[in-house]
Write a protein that holds these residues in place. Structure first.
Motif, mmCIF file in Angstrom:
data_model
loop_
_atom_site.group_PDB
_atom_site.id
_atom_site.type_symbol
_atom_site.label_atom_id
_atom_site.label_comp_id
_atom_site.label_asym_id
_atom_site.label_seq_id
_atom_site.Cartn_x
_atom_site.Cartn_y
_atom_site.Cartn_z
ATOM 1 N N GLN A 7 -72.350 68.177 40.562
ATOM 2 C CA GLN A 7 -71.449 69.600 40.913
ATOM 3 C C GLN A 7 -70.245 69.394 41.585
ATOM 4 O OE1 GLN A 7 -72.955 71.987 39.276
ATOM 5 N NE2 GLN A 7 -71.904 73.748 40.374
ATOM 6 N N LEU A 43 -77.110 74.866 43.684
ATOM 7 C CA LEU A 43 -77.497 73.725 43.303
ATOM 8 C C LEU A 43 -78.765 73.827 42.463
ATOM 9 C CD1 LEU A 43 -77.817 70.592 43.250
ATOM 10 C CD2 LEU A 43 -78.807 70.406 45.414
ATOM 11 N N ASN A 74 -73.599 70.562 48.562
ATOM 12 C CA ASN A 74 -73.614 71.911 47.998
ATOM 13 C C ASN A 74 -74.757 72.883 48.677
ATOM 14 O OD1 ASN A 74 -71.201 71.862 45.851
ATOM 15 N ND2 ASN A 74 -72.782 69.912 45.379
ATOM 16 N N ASP A 114 -76.231 67.382 42.411
ATOM 17 C CA ASP A 114 -75.429 67.546 43.840
ATOM 18 C C ASP A 114 -74.083 67.002 43.343
ATOM 19 O OD1 ASP A 114 -74.940 68.899 46.372
ATOM 20 O OD2 ASP A 114 -75.173 66.821 47.048
#
Ligand code: GLU
Length: 309
Positions: free
Chosen positions: A130, A190, A185, A127
């Motif tokens: 990302q 995710l 996210n 996460d």
């Protein structure tokens, strides 16, 4: 520069390959991901990468296999390199003592996972990656490609899809953490990034080279620093205490090295300053570690006298 040869530990590897032969009848491939269930438990490969980039091995050491949770090490290293201590905001670094996909501890501990190598913790790392890069799985793949010198390393969409189709447990972990605000996210994206990351295929040679920065105090193949020496120490320490599911104590006892396993049957291990190792054999014990793989690493440290202790 990557060289192939028979280096300092070539004779030891040959001996280990023979001595672990009968163990390659034991254990079962991971079957909760249907795409992995058909793996042949007689396969065995082991590679050593020395800090100068020399790599050599025995058996199926050049055969790509599903890296699965081994990628959690590379994701953590990238996140640490990008945001340092901030990564620990919603993430512990204590062994969990529970299976890698357990939900139970998360509720007691307010949605903060025990460590980055159980699935809940890995979802937190993915996460963050990302959010920081927009493409967590691509970053992990590209790091592996660069460090191993193998541009063919890639995701396997069928494995990612197979895991997604049976990913209720990981989805539950992600949704549960989202309810605590531990991850930022949207859960579907995710999970897709996490399953892609886990689906990366690489060989023992690729992974031993890929993890060499952990034996070189954080220094990458090109001489630049991915991690500070202190961060490399931290990643190695978390591997030692949390890298082999709820068998990390037994692994430390038998092998005495930082290691990280995956349910594809691979295990990486680090002898800081000396070499990195990767072993692969798909037959898993009940905790999810390769039966022949753990024994091969046990034999390596016993025969060479090398460990962190
Ligand atoms: N993709 C696997 C999962 O999330 C990884 C598990 C593992 O290798 O430990 O269940």
């Amino acid at each position: 520069m990557t060289a192939v040869g028979t280096g300092r530990f070539g004779a030891v590897l040959n001996r280990i390959e023979k001595e672990t032969a009968e163990l390659r009848e034991r254990g079962c491939p991971a079957d909760y991901i249907p795409g992995l269930a058909g793996a042949d438990i007689r396969r065995f490969g082991m590679a050593v990468a020395e800090p100068d980039g020399t790599v050599y091995g025995v058996g199926d050491w050049r055969t790509p296999f599903s890296t699965q949770s081994i990628t959690k090490v590379f994701a953590l290293a990238l996140a640490l390199s990008l945001e340092g201590e901030q990564i620990w905001r919603n993430l512990g670094r204590e062994p969990s003592g529970n299976p890698f996909n357990s939900l139970v501890q998360l509720e007691y501990e307010n949605g903060v996972p025990r460590n980055p190598f159980i699935n809940a913790g890995a979802l937190v790392v993915t996460d963050r990656l990302q959010s920081l890069t927009g493409d967590a799985a691509g970053q992990v793949r590209d790091l592996l490609r660069a460090e191993s010198g193998n541009p063919a390393i890639d995701f396997v969409p069928e494995i990612a899809a197979s895991e997604a189709a049976h990913g209720d447990r990981n989805a539950a972990l992600a949704h549960f953490m989202a309810s605590y605000g531990t991850i930022a996210n949207p859960v579907p994206g995710l999970l897709a990034a996490y399953f892609r990351q886990c689906s990366i295929e690489a060989s023992c040679a690729d992974l031993a080279l890929g993890a060499s920065f952990l034996a070189r105090r954080g220094v990458r193949e090109d001489g630049s620093a991915l991690l500070t020496p202190s961060q490399a120490k931290q990643v190695n320490a978390v591997m030692l205490t949390c890298g082999t599911y709820d068998a990390a104590g037994e692994f430390a006892y038998r092998v005495g090295l930082p290691g990280k396993s995956g349910v594809g049957g691979g295990i990486i291990a680090v002898v800081p300053g000396v070499c990195t190792l990767c072993v692969w054999s798909p037959g898993l014990d009940r905790r999810g570690n390769s039966v022949a793989g753990v024994s091969a690493l046990d034999r390596f440290t016993t025969l060479t006298g090398l460990s962190v202790f």
